[in-house]
Each structure stands twice: as structure tokens, then as C-alpha cells.
Design a protein around this motif. Sequence first.
Motif, PDB file in Angstrom:
ATOM      1  N   LEU A 137      38.544  41.538  20.837  1.00 14.65           N
ATOM      2  CA  LEU A 137      38.295  40.701  22.013  1.00 14.65           C
ATOM      3  C   LEU A 137      37.770  41.481  23.219  1.00 14.65           C
ATOM      4  O   LEU A 137      36.837  41.025  23.879  1.00 14.65           O
ATOM      5  N   PRO A 138      38.300  42.671  23.525  1.00 17.21           N
ATOM      6  CA  PRO A 138      37.704  43.421  24.637  1.00 17.21           C
ATOM      7  C   PRO A 138      36.251  43.806  24.341  1.00 17.21           C
ATOM      8  O   PRO A 138      35.397  43.776  25.229  1.00 17.21           O
ATOM      9  N   TYR A 183      36.242  35.282  27.502  1.00 22.19           N
ATOM     10  CA  TYR A 183      37.421  36.081  27.136  1.00 22.19           C
ATOM     11  C   TYR A 183      38.708  35.261  27.337  1.00 22.19           C
ATOM     12  O   TYR A 183      39.607  35.287  26.491  1.00 22.19           O
ATOM     13  N   ARG A 237      34.140  42.098  22.528  1.00 26.06           N
ATOM     14  CA  ARG A 237      33.321  40.889  22.707  1.00 26.06           C
ATOM     15  C   ARG A 237      33.010  40.679  24.188  1.00 26.06           C
ATOM     16  O   ARG A 237      31.883  40.329  24.551  1.00 26.06           O
ATOM     17  N   ALA A 238      34.022  40.891  25.037  1.00 27.30           N
ATOM     18  CA  ALA A 238      33.814  40.712  26.487  1.00 27.30           C
ATOM     19  C   ALA A 238      32.796  41.729  26.992  1.00 27.30           C
ATOM     20  O   ALA A 238      31.941  41.403  27.820  1.00 27.30           O
ATOM     21  N   GLN A 279      42.233  46.109  31.093  1.00 25.88           N
ATOM     22  CA  GLN A 279      40.800  46.408  31.169  1.00 25.88           C
ATOM     23  C   GLN A 279      40.207  45.789  32.426  1.00 25.88           C
ATOM     24  O   GLN A 279      40.749  44.846  32.976  1.00 25.88           O
ATOM     25  N   LEU A 304      37.132  43.617  33.436  1.00 24.58           N
ATOM     26  CA  LEU A 304      36.045  42.788  32.904  1.00 24.58           C
ATOM     27  C   LEU A 304      35.085  42.389  34.024  1.00 24.58           C
ATOM     28  O   LEU A 304      35.509  42.165  35.160  1.00 24.58           O
ATOM     29  N   THR A 305      33.808  42.286  33.663  1.00 23.65           N
ATOM     30  CA  THR A 305      32.806  41.825  34.631  1.00 23.65           C
ATOM     31  C   THR A 305      31.976  40.697  34.011  1.00 23.65           C
ATOM     32  O   THR A 305      32.118  40.402  32.830  1.00 23.65           O
ATOM     33  N   GLN A 306      31.125  40.112  34.825  1.00 28.35           N
ATOM     34  CA  GLN A 306      30.255  38.989  34.449  1.00 28.35           C
ATOM     35  C   GLN A 306      31.091  37.720  34.253  1.00 28.35           C
ATOM     36  O   GLN A 306      31.826  37.570  33.271  1.00 28.35           O
ATOM     37  N   ALA A 336      31.241  35.986  30.810  1.00 23.77           N
ATOM     38  CA  ALA A 336      31.882  36.840  29.798  1.00 23.77           C
ATOM     39  C   ALA A 336      33.399  36.839  30.024  1.00 23.77           C
ATOM     40  O   ALA A 336      34.186  36.811  29.062  1.00 23.77           O
ATOM     41  N   ILE A 337      33.806  36.844  31.293  1.00 24.33           N
ATOM     42  CA  ILE A 337      35.239  36.778  31.614  1.00 24.33           C
ATOM     43  C   ILE A 337      35.831  35.454  31.127  1.00 24.33           C
ATOM     44  O   ILE A 337      36.898  35.413  30.511  1.00 24.33           O
ATOM     45  N   ARG A 392      29.231  40.718  25.748  1.00 22.80           N
ATOM     46  CA  ARG A 392      28.721  39.566  26.518  1.00 22.80           C
ATOM     47  C   ARG A 392      28.371  39.989  27.948  1.00 22.80           C
ATOM     48  O   ARG A 392      27.368  39.539  28.498  1.00 22.80           O
ATOM     49  N   GLU A 433      38.985  32.840  24.551  1.00 17.46           N
ATOM     50  CA  GLU A 433      39.345  33.454  23.271  1.00 17.46           C
ATOM     51  C   GLU A 433      40.766  34.003  23.246  1.00 17.46           C
ATOM     52  O   GLU A 433      41.405  34.026  22.197  1.00 17.46           O
ATOM     53  N   THR A 434      41.260  34.471  24.420  1.00 16.96           N
ATOM     54  CA  THR A 434      42.597  35.089  24.415  1.00 16.96           C
ATOM     55  C   THR A 434      43.699  34.144  24.880  1.00 16.96           C
ATOM     56  O   THR A 434      44.854  34.337  24.526  1.00 16.96           O
TER      57      THR A 434
END
Lengths: 213, 213
Positions: B90-91, A76, B93-94, A65, A67-69, A72-73, B97, A79-80
Motif C-alpha cells: 500500500l505505501p 491510500y 501504491r501511494a 510515512q 504521503l503527497t498528492q 494519491a492520498i 500514484r 485502500e487502507t
Amino acid sequence: MAEQKPVLYDYWRSSASYRVRIALNLAGIDYTPVVINLLDGSHRAAPHLERNPQGFVPALEIDGQMLTQSLAIIEYLIETRGLPLLPDDLPGRARVRALAHAIAMDIHPVCNLSVVAHVMEITGGGAEARSDWMQHFISQGLTAFEAMLTKEKSGKFCHGDTPGLADVCLMPQIYNAERWGIDLSAMPRIRAVREACDQLTAFVRAHPDNNNF
Amino acid sequence: MAEQKPVLYDYWRSSASYRVRIALNLAGIDYTPVVINLLDGSHRAAPHLERNPQGFVPALEIDGQMLTQSLAIIEYLIETRGLPLLPDDLPGRARVRALAHAIAMDIHPVCNLSVVAHVMEITGGGAEARSDWMQHFISQGLTAFEAMLTKEKSGKFCHGDTPGLADVCLMPQIYNAERWGIDLSAMPRIRAVREACDQLTAFVRAHPDNNNF
């Protein structure tokens, strides 16, 4: 199937990118940096807008994926990857997030390159207007941050004796503060945290001077 | 021992307070509002600085602590009250956010009352300078947000068919957008989400007009 190496769309001087570089280093994640040059407008060109409609860095391609921000990254990655940037106790987590947001929401966006460019445009004040703006908002914001730090007992870092989300936000803000000549002498807690972070390879490797390709 | 009712240090027109009011309502938490009048400087007086050294609203007294920063407060409610404002995957949630932060970091702080007061001061442009500033940054930010929303399939709300953290940030920003005359006609996804939120009592009760004591 070999896991694909994450790709960080990055710019050396971006505070938000700098945060994510620190977090990736702390997580021990090897990544491929791709430079998006904010000075030549690459961030507003179609290929980057496809990655991030906001036209900002960083963007992180990970686990299939985009991801931005920055925060938020990082949440992530917490959490992962089990990256321990938030404490286990719930009040501690709220405190660390509040400290992180006091920088990431209340200082950094106001001093974003595009905001300050707009200030220069409407004031016609040139480099001096830019510098005054930076000094006003960074000084005010870091003074409040110092007060937040001293309000509660802390350890070597912003919260406890291991680096966390607040430190990951603070160090790029200090880099910017020094760039604009902010005096940190009345901020002993901030300076102590900075010294602690400067001891860590993950922070040093993420520093703009080490990412100016 | 009877649990103490949470106290929200609040101001009706503050977007950050409005977010927390929505979240408290969605969590079904009964709270006592205490007005901190941003217009008479109460937020910069000693009693409030004791609560929050940043001098901002909201601050939430809950579970024996004083929490600050709207999104840190809401993450605390998610973690302690099981408030389902982030999806389980999880994706997802990202993504939620990132949407929330695209408003809370990239639009709202730049249009904060104190930032815009500074703009008026350095430009000498009065109310017109303020209005131009608001329109420039809110339009630009919401246009990017609309693009983020349309990039991925969504449900009735910003992400899926139940309200989440992104909606909690979006609705106060829409209130502000309308206050400054921003045209939302080219933003159909944003308007659809707004209609969905307007159906929910938790959002309606949190609206500034229903909290102007």
C-alpha cells in the motif's frame, strides 16, 4: 503502542488540501493540522521541501510515512481504511475516477496559484488578468463536467446516493468558482450535488472558512 | 460471443493518449486506433463530444462502455486485466500514484495545447511565448519529479524493477520536454528510467513517431 495521530500539512484555501480534509472527515480520522502558509513562502522553505519536493500542500504524515498528492492520498485512505469513495462495480469506478480527474487534472492545476502568478507576470495584466484566466478555465471546465454528469443517470451525488471521489473534488472547485465569480446557474446537476454535500458534516467541517486558523 | 476489439480514439502527439497506448501494449490488448485530429478541431465536433463531453483524447471503447480520462482508463485496465502497474504494497501504491500525478496533474495540464493557445492569445507573444511557457513549467515540474525520485531508493524504473504507472506518465512527458528543448542533463534518475523504458517494446510501439498515421 499508541497509534500516532496523522498530521496534515495544510492550507485553508488550497483545493487539494480541502479534498483531503473532506476525505479524512468522511473516514472519521482525527488529525492534527499544521498550517503551511502559501502566502509567506513556507511551502518553498527547506522543512516543507523535505516533506514534499514539489513544495505543495497537502502532505499527510500517516502510518509512519509522508504521503503527497491529494488523490494519491485519498486512494491510500480508500485502500487502507475502507473509505467507500469509489463504487464496487468496475465501470462505476472508472466513471467516478474520470469525473474526479476532469476536475483535478483539467481545471485545478491550470488555475493553481503559481500558474496564475506566472500569467500575471508575463501579461503584466495584474488582478484583471488573473480574474479573466480563472473565469475562462473554470467556466469551460465546469461546463464540460456538467455535461459529463448529465450524460449518465446519477443519484443525489455525482455518482449514486452516497458521496464519492468526484464530489470530494467538485466541492473545492465550486468554492473556487464562486470566489472568482463564475455563474453556476446553467449547471443544475452541479448545483444539486453541491446542495447534497452541504448537508454533510464532513464537507462542512472541511470548508476553508472553517479551517482558516 | 466474440469479444469486440477495443477502440482507442487517439492522437499521436497527445501525451494522455500516449500513456494509454503504453498501458494497452503492456496489457497485451490488441486495439483499433481511430485518429481524432486535434489540429482540425475534430475533438470539438459533435461525434467526439458524444464520446467525451470534455472534447479530449483519449477515449477508449472497451467492454461495451466508453471510458475517458487517461489515468481512469489505466486504473480500469489495472483492475480488470490485472495489469501490474501498481505495486502490491500500500505505501508503494501511494508513492507510484503520487509520482504519476506529479506529472499528470502538475505538468501536463498546464502545458495542454488549449491552455498554451490561450497564453499566446492573451500575451500576443506567438511561438516564443509558447516555448517560454513550456520551458518554464516542464523544467520546474521535472526538477521536482527528479527530487521525488531520488528521495527514496528506486530500481531501474521509477519504482522498482518493473514498469509502472509513474513510468507510463513520465515517458510522454519526456517526449514533450525534448520537443520544447528542455535540458535533462541535471536529471540522472529521469534519464536512467527513460533508458530502461526505451528497452521495452510496449513503450517503443506507443511512441508518437510510431503512431503518426
